[in-house]
Design an enzyme around this catalytic site. Structure first.
Site, mmCIF file in Angstrom:
data_model
loop_
_atom_site.group_PDB
_atom_site.id
_atom_site.type_symbol
_atom_site.label_atom_id
_atom_site.label_comp_id
_atom_site.label_asym_id
_atom_site.label_seq_id
_atom_site.Cartn_x
_atom_site.Cartn_y
_atom_site.Cartn_z
ATOM 1 N N PRO A 45 0.811 -1.218 0.000
ATOM 2 C CA PRO A 45 0.000 0.000 0.000
ATOM 3 C C PRO A 45 0.843 1.267 0.000
ATOM 4 C CG PRO A 45 -0.940 -1.596 1.503
ATOM 5 C CD PRO A 45 0.387 -2.162 1.047
ATOM 6 N N CYS A 46 0.360 2.255 -0.781
ATOM 7 C CA CYS A 46 1.149 3.484 -0.957
ATOM 8 C C CYS A 46 0.470 4.684 -0.316
ATOM 9 C CB CYS A 46 1.361 3.750 -2.448
ATOM 10 S SG CYS A 46 -0.172 4.078 -3.359
ATOM 11 N N THR A 47 -0.523 4.458 0.549
ATOM 12 C CA THR A 47 -1.300 5.562 1.110
ATOM 13 C C THR A 47 -0.418 6.619 1.760
ATOM 14 O OG1 THR A 47 -3.024 3.929 1.574
ATOM 15 C CG2 THR A 47 -3.280 6.103 2.552
#
Length: 367
Positions: A72-74
């Site tokens: 995840p790149c949040t």
């Protein structure tokens, strides 16, 4: 040869699809139930697990050649909070490291936001992979270089175990480039439905398969024009020592890390011609929550990249604001092709990302 692959944070297996003929997926880890259903249907011979934080080698005690992970790149992406590894989801990289240490695969292939090219992020990812025995080289690129109608800007890292001598890859299937010039589906649908919203979300979570193939084959061979070759010969990339800038904006956009030193290299990029999409404001309703309303025509070079959050707001905003002009549902609504009251099409979002309907199967079989 084909790499027996464990795909973490699999989504709809976009990395495996991009590496078809190079990778043979034997297991997936994915927490989203809709994506799990797709994986079990599409890859019936592979095992599917649901929680990367609890997954261990004891769950799948088979030999693995390659691990892939679009973690995840949040915490990194412009659309997210930009809090980096302090963000809970982006901190799942620790589980990538843990699982890598358990399996010790020949190769690890990572995908994330272009923000990973900042050295303060590289210092976490690349130095940790180096510490556990992997040589890392990476490239940062936009999807428009492989013909997509948007500019998804991503970082890709090929980590090779230091005691492994890469072998020549004979691609086992006839993989062809996605055709963004033909068979474009409508960008909107008449009604909001669970099936359409689900596909918008899954497309937004996914990778661009052809961009995956471009990055992997280029890093593996040293030739960034090798994506569709049937034989991939291991090669080297020669760069120059990176001279660190002061402050937080220091980047190594394309590079590798060796003997505690960052090196950078250059490569040629040719982007597809801009689409020059006209986006115009329309009659303003009496009630709206918009701020900084746009009062003139805007020209967007490309469509915005699909994003998972659009699945809950497929109709877009009822007024055109500067901020909402960067959101795909609103951009489409106020474009020459958009109709107010209609909804962003999941099938079109999947097309933008480079997934053909044959691959998606039942996911596109809705009205």
């Amino acid at each position: 040869m084909s790499f027996r692959t464990l795909e973490l944070f699999a989504g709809i297996a976009g990395i495996s699809h991009g590496l078809r003929g190079i990778s043979t997926p034997v297991a997936f880890v994915e927490i989203n139930e809709d994506a799990q259903k797709f994986l079990k249907t599409k890859f019936s011979d592979a095992s599917v697990f649901n929680d990367v934080t609890k997954f261990t080698k004891s769950d799948f005690p088979e030999d693995i050649d390659m691990i892939t992970a679009g973690f995840p790149c949040t915490g990194f992406s412009i659309a997210g909070s930009r809090t980096g590894f302090e963000h809970k989801e982006s901190g799942l990289f620790a589980d990538v490291v843990r699982i890598t240490e358990e399996y010790k695969p020949k190769i690890v292939f990572l995908e994330n936001s272009h923000m990973l090219s900042h050295t303060y992020n590289l210092d976490v990812v690349v130095k940790k992979m180096d510490e556990i025995g992997y040589f890392c080289k990476w490239v940062t690129c936009r999807a428009s270089i492989i013909g997509a109608h948007h500019q998804r800007h991503r970082w890709f890292c090929l980590a090779i175990r230091k005691d492994y001598e890469p072998e020549e890859i004979i691609v086992s299937v006839n993989a062809t480039k996605f055709d963004w010039e033909n068979n474009e589906p409508p960008c909107q649908v008449d009604n909001k439905s669970y099936e359409n919203s689900t596909l918008v979300r899954l497309a937004g979570y996914s990778v661009v398969p052809d961009q995956i193939r471009y990055a992997f084959t280029g890093l593996f061979t040293g030739d960034f024009e090798s994506s569709w070759k049937t034989t991939l010969t291991p090669g080297t990339i020669i760069g120059t020592e990176h001279k660190k800038m002061k402050g937080t904006y220091d980047k190594v956009i394309n590079g590798y890390y060796e003997n505690d030193v960052y090196y950078s290299f250059s490569r040629k990029e040719v982007h597809r011609a801009p689409l020059n999409i006209s986006v115009k404001p329309r009659d303003i309703p009496e009630k709206h929550n918009g701020k900084t309303l746009v009062d003139r025509e805007m020209i967007k070079k490309y469509w915005c990249t699909p994003c998972a959050s659009y699945g809950t707001a497929t109709a877009g905003c009822n007024v055109l604001t500067d901020r909402q002009s960067h959101a795909l549902p609103t951009q489409v609504r106020f474009s020459y092709r958009g109709v107010c009251g209609r909804h962003l099409s999941g099938i079109w979002c999947a097309w933008l990302m480079g997934y053909d309907q044959e691959y998606l199967g039942y996911l596109v079989q809705y009205d």
